[in-house]
Design a protein around this motif. Sequence first.
Motif, short mmCIF file in Angstrom:
data_model
loop_
_atom_site.label_atom_id
_atom_site.label_comp_id
_atom_site.label_asym_id
_atom_site.label_seq_id
_atom_site.Cartn_x
_atom_site.Cartn_y
_atom_site.Cartn_z
N PHE A 241 0.83 -1.20 0.00
CA PHE A 241 0.00 0.00 0.00
C PHE A 241 0.87 1.26 0.00
N CYS A 242 0.36 2.29 -0.62
CA CYS A 242 1.03 3.58 -0.55
C CYS A 242 0.53 4.31 0.70
N PRO A 243 1.44 4.70 1.59
CA PRO A 243 1.00 5.35 2.83
C PRO A 243 0.41 6.74 2.57
N LYS A 244 0.69 7.28 1.37
CA LYS A 244 0.21 8.64 1.10
C LYS A 244 -1.17 8.64 0.44
N CYS A 245 -1.27 7.94 -0.72
CA CYS A 245 -2.55 7.97 -1.44
C CYS A 245 -3.41 6.75 -1.12
N LYS A 246 -2.87 5.82 -0.30
CA LYS A 246 -3.61 4.64 0.16
C LYS A 246 -3.92 3.64 -0.94
N ARG B 76 7.39 0.85 -5.01
CA ARG B 76 7.20 2.30 -4.90
C ARG B 76 5.89 2.70 -5.55
N CYS B 77 5.26 3.70 -5.01
CA CYS B 77 4.05 4.21 -5.61
C CYS B 77 4.44 5.11 -6.78
N PRO B 78 3.98 4.77 -8.01
CA PRO B 78 4.36 5.59 -9.17
C PRO B 78 3.75 7.00 -9.13
N ASP B 79 2.68 7.14 -8.44
CA ASP B 79 2.05 8.47 -8.37
C ASP B 79 2.74 9.38 -7.37
N CYS B 80 3.07 8.82 -6.19
CA CYS B 80 3.63 9.65 -5.11
C CYS B 80 5.16 9.54 -5.04
N ASP B 81 5.74 8.51 -5.71
CA ASP B 81 7.18 8.28 -5.69
C ASP B 81 7.70 8.09 -4.26
ZN ZN Z 1 0.66 6.90 -3.74
#
Ligand code: ZN
Length: 110
Positions: free
Chosen positions: A2-7, A16-21
Amino acid sequence: MFCPKCKAEYRAEISRCPDCDIALIKSLDSEPPPAPEGPALAWRGNDPVAFSRALAALREHKIQSYQIAEHDNLPYLAAFQPRYGIFVRREDVSRAEKVIREAFAGLVPD
Ligand SMILES: [Zn+2]
């Protein structure tokens, strides 16, 4: 993962989250708990004289304190069975302990 930023949820092989890096985490629940807030115990004991002396020392140094007397219901202190406790703001606790130590220094014969 999971991305901790955008969930957003990702497959396990993605790190790695490609949106939030930013790095993904295994579970959104596994984030470390926030630092403890609220009052911290700076002094405890059974001696009413020491209790008021410690309080006076904190007042003198303008350290905000929350006093606990024996009739208060305080499970945390019950294990130690002291009759008095002094709580201070968590960010003040090391300064408060020092102030109290200095207030007692030389007063108690060793
Ligand atoms: Zn993200």
